[in-house]
Motif scaffolding. Structure first.
Motif, PDB file in Angstrom:
ATOM      1  N   MET A   1      22.618 -17.030   5.642  1.00  0.00           N
ATOM      2  CA  MET A   1      21.040 -17.119   5.648  1.00  0.00           C
ATOM      3  C   MET A   1      20.770 -15.600   5.460  1.00  0.00           C
ATOM      4  O   MET A   1      21.484 -14.542   5.726  1.00  0.00           O
ATOM      5  CB  MET A   1      20.450 -17.439   6.506  1.00  0.00           C
ATOM      6  N   LYS A   2      19.683 -15.424   4.945  1.00  0.00           N
ATOM      7  CA  LYS A   2      19.071 -13.834   4.755  1.00  0.00           C
ATOM      8  C   LYS A   2      17.685 -13.697   5.310  1.00  0.00           C
ATOM      9  O   LYS A   2      16.691 -14.581   4.926  1.00  0.00           O
ATOM     10  CB  LYS A   2      19.263 -13.049   3.534  1.00  0.00           C
ATOM     11  N   LEU A   3      17.449 -12.762   6.130  1.00  0.00           N
ATOM     12  CA  LEU A   3      16.100 -12.559   6.571  1.00  0.00           C
ATOM     13  C   LEU A   3      15.317 -11.270   5.710  1.00  0.00           C
ATOM     14  O   LEU A   3      15.891 -10.257   5.796  1.00  0.00           O
ATOM     15  CB  LEU A   3      15.987 -12.010   8.159  1.00  0.00           C
ATOM     16  N   PHE A   4      14.365 -11.512   5.067  1.00  0.00           N
ATOM     17  CA  PHE A   4      13.424 -10.639   4.389  1.00  0.00           C
ATOM     18  C   PHE A   4      12.538 -10.048   5.398  1.00  0.00           C
ATOM     19  O   PHE A   4      11.647 -10.652   6.003  1.00  0.00           O
ATOM     20  CB  PHE A   4      12.666 -11.273   3.136  1.00  0.00           C
ATOM     21  N   ASP A   5      12.538  -8.700   5.623  1.00  0.00           N
ATOM     22  CA  ASP A   5      12.144  -7.965   6.860  1.00  0.00           C
ATOM     23  C   ASP A   5      11.374  -6.803   6.296  1.00  0.00           C
ATOM     24  O   ASP A   5      11.475  -6.435   5.071  1.00  0.00           O
ATOM     25  CB  ASP A   5      13.509  -7.647   7.376  1.00  0.00           C
ATOM     26  N   ALA A   6      10.724  -6.134   7.153  1.00  0.00           N
ATOM     27  CA  ALA A   6       9.797  -4.850   6.983  1.00  0.00           C
ATOM     28  C   ALA A   6       9.791  -3.876   7.858  1.00  0.00           C
ATOM     29  O   ALA A   6       9.648  -4.605   9.024  1.00  0.00           O
ATOM     30  CB  ALA A   6       8.603  -5.178   6.183  1.00  0.00           C
ATOM     31  N   ASP A   7       9.863  -2.690   7.832  1.00  0.00           N
ATOM     32  CA  ASP A   7       9.683  -1.783   9.051  1.00  0.00           C
ATOM     33  C   ASP A   7       8.246  -2.070   9.379  1.00  0.00           C
ATOM     34  O   ASP A   7       7.280  -2.136   8.479  1.00  0.00           O
ATOM     35  CB  ASP A   7       9.878  -0.293   8.364  1.00  0.00           C
ATOM     36  N   TRP A   8       7.978  -1.642  10.598  1.00  0.00           N
ATOM     37  CA  TRP A   8       6.735  -1.331  11.448  1.00  0.00           C
ATOM     38  C   TRP A   8       5.750  -2.411  11.299  1.00  0.00           C
ATOM     39  O   TRP A   8       4.772  -2.634  12.201  1.00  0.00           O
ATOM     40  CB  TRP A   8       5.895  -0.041  10.854  1.00  0.00           C
ATOM     41  N   ALA A   9       5.764  -3.453  10.378  1.00  0.00           N
ATOM     42  CA  ALA A   9       4.660  -4.284  10.224  1.00  0.00           C
ATOM     43  C   ALA A   9       5.038  -5.617  11.496  1.00  0.00           C
ATOM     44  O   ALA A   9       6.163  -5.642  11.990  1.00  0.00           O
ATOM     45  CB  ALA A   9       5.101  -5.135   9.065  1.00  0.00           C
ATOM     46  N   PRO A  10       3.754  -6.162  12.130  1.00  0.00           N
ATOM     47  CA  PRO A  10       4.077  -6.921  13.253  1.00  0.00           C
ATOM     48  C   PRO A  10       4.629  -8.190  13.295  1.00  0.00           C
ATOM     49  O   PRO A  10       5.455  -8.424  14.031  1.00  0.00           O
ATOM     50  CB  PRO A  10       2.658  -6.970  13.665  1.00  0.00           C
TER      51      PRO A  10
ATOM     52  N   VAL B   1      -7.399  -7.616  15.329  1.00  0.00           N
ATOM     53  CA  VAL B   1      -6.653  -6.123  14.704  1.00  0.00           C
ATOM     54  C   VAL B   1      -6.754  -6.473  13.487  1.00  0.00           C
ATOM     55  O   VAL B   1      -7.222  -5.619  12.651  1.00  0.00           O
ATOM     56  CB  VAL B   1      -5.343  -6.074  15.300  1.00  0.00           C
ATOM     57  N   VAL B   2      -6.201  -7.428  12.803  1.00  0.00           N
ATOM     58  CA  VAL B   2      -6.261  -7.813  11.439  1.00  0.00           C
ATOM     59  C   VAL B   2      -7.832  -7.727  10.826  1.00  0.00           C
ATOM     60  O   VAL B   2      -7.934  -7.114   9.561  1.00  0.00           O
ATOM     61  CB  VAL B   2      -5.511  -9.187  10.994  1.00  0.00           C
ATOM     62  N   TYR B   3      -8.763  -8.408  11.469  1.00  0.00           N
ATOM     63  CA  TYR B   3     -10.146  -8.182  10.880  1.00  0.00           C
ATOM     64  C   TYR B   3     -10.342  -6.840  10.695  1.00  0.00           C
ATOM     65  O   TYR B   3     -11.369  -6.259   9.737  1.00  0.00           O
ATOM     66  CB  TYR B   3     -11.101  -8.858  11.834  1.00  0.00           C
ATOM     67  N   VAL B   4     -10.253  -5.972  11.742  1.00  0.00           N
ATOM     68  CA  VAL B   4     -10.747  -4.598  11.734  1.00  0.00           C
ATOM     69  C   VAL B   4      -9.781  -3.761  10.572  1.00  0.00           C
ATOM     70  O   VAL B   4     -10.444  -3.067   9.560  1.00  0.00           O
ATOM     71  CB  VAL B   4     -10.369  -3.790  12.989  1.00  0.00           C
TER      72      VAL B   4
ATOM     73  N   ASP C   1       0.896  -3.155  19.758  1.00  0.00           N
ATOM     74  CA  ASP C   1       1.279  -1.906  19.387  1.00  0.00           C
ATOM     75  C   ASP C   1       0.586  -1.765  17.824  1.00  0.00           C
ATOM     76  O   ASP C   1       0.550  -0.717  17.403  1.00  0.00           O
ATOM     77  CB  ASP C   1       2.978  -2.181  19.139  1.00  0.00           C
ATOM     78  N   PHE C   2       0.340  -2.879  17.119  1.00  0.00           N
ATOM     79  CA  PHE C   2      -0.144  -3.080  15.847  1.00  0.00           C
ATOM     80  C   PHE C   2      -1.545  -2.491  15.888  1.00  0.00           C
ATOM     81  O   PHE C   2      -2.089  -1.746  14.977  1.00  0.00           O
ATOM     82  CB  PHE C   2       0.023  -4.351  15.306  1.00  0.00           C
ATOM     83  N   ALA C   3      -2.010  -2.880  17.008  1.00  0.00           N
ATOM     84  CA  ALA C   3      -3.597  -2.478  17.312  1.00  0.00           C
ATOM     85  C   ALA C   3      -3.738  -0.887  16.985  1.00  0.00           C
ATOM     86  O   ALA C   3      -4.808  -0.547  16.436  1.00  0.00           O
ATOM     87  CB  ALA C   3      -3.995  -2.862  18.551  1.00  0.00           C
ATOM     88  N   LYS C   4      -2.971  -0.188  17.266  1.00  0.00           N
ATOM     89  CA  LYS C   4      -3.110   1.401  17.235  1.00  0.00           C
ATOM     90  C   LYS C   4      -3.302   1.868  15.682  1.00  0.00           C
ATOM     91  O   LYS C   4      -4.061   2.574  15.427  1.00  0.00           O
ATOM     92  CB  LYS C   4      -1.627   2.165  17.415  1.00  0.00           C
TER      93      LYS C   4
END
Ligand SMILES: N[C@@H](CCC(=O)N[C@@H](CS)C(=O)NCC(=O)O)C(=O)O
Length: 210
Positions: free
Chosen positions: A1-10, A108-111, A179-182
């Protein structure tokens, strides 16, 4: 299996922290969100929703949603304190996780999505027709965040972790949210001493850097 991932995103980080806590290693492919790789043809063929994370199983099936991916790994192995080992703990962790998502993370997402120029006509993450920003939703996000942070701080008085006596998926969800809120310039106020203590303890776990 493989995880599609991304830096910094929550959402991908939520999966990485969970996997690190369980000491599970999975092949990963990084999708570059800064270059909108999630909206490119190659990734959309795999996941037409255009969001990360996504877990591709060996038979090609794609699992979406960070919480669902973690639950999949939990179900493959032994039950753990991360999702709860008793009926009561399962309910406590689920209840707090949903509240953190619906109040803190949503705030956070709304803002972020309704204020930042980079998200003009991209009011919702992923592949959609143009979704205009709604300034009132950013205002709603501020109210959700401020109220949520106060409530979580009060809840943490005299407690080490959010949902149970052990570190759990609710703590993982709250850590990535705070952490994402920043990114949306939403802070934890200086006076929120319980929440700050909890944040320092959660951030000190080796999994926090996953
Ligand atoms: N509820 C989904 C949310 C997935 C999501 O929103 N992912 C964001 C990164 S945190 C994304 O892929 N954004 C791409 C974009 O904004 O186009 C989950 O938990 O997996």
């Amino acid at each position: 299996m493989k995880l599609f991932d991304a830096d910094w995103a929550p959402s991908p980080r939520r999966v990485r922290i969970y996997l690190a806590e369980k000491q599970i290693t999975v092949d990963r492919e990084r999708i570059d969100l800064r270059r909108d790789e999630q909206l490119g043809e190659a990734y959309l063929k795999l996941n037409p929703r255009g969001v990360v994370p996504a877990l591709q199983l060996d038979d090609g099936e794609i699992l979406c949603e960070s919480a669902a991916i973690c639950r999949y790994f939990e179900a493959l192995g032994a039950l753990s304190a991360l999702f709860g080992e008793t009926a009561l703990d399962v309910a406590r962790i689920e209840g707090w996780t949903r509240r953190i998502e619906a109040e803190g993370y949503a705030g956070v997402v709304y803002v972020l999505r309704n204020q930042r120029e980079a998200f003009r006509d991209r009011g919702v993450a992923g592949k959609w027709p143009a979704i205009p920003q709604i300034p009132e939703l950013a205002e709603r996000g501020h109210i959700l965040w401020d109220t949520f942070v106060r409530a979580l701080d009060a809840h943490l008085a005299g407690r080490s972790w959010i949902a149970t006596d052990s570190y759990s998926f609710a703590d993982i969800t709250a850590l990535v949210t705070v952490d994402f809120a920043k990114a949306a310039k939403l802070a934890v106020p200086d006076g929120a001493a319980h929440l700050r203590r909890w944040h320092a303890a959660a951030s000190a776990r080796p999994s926090a850097t996953a």
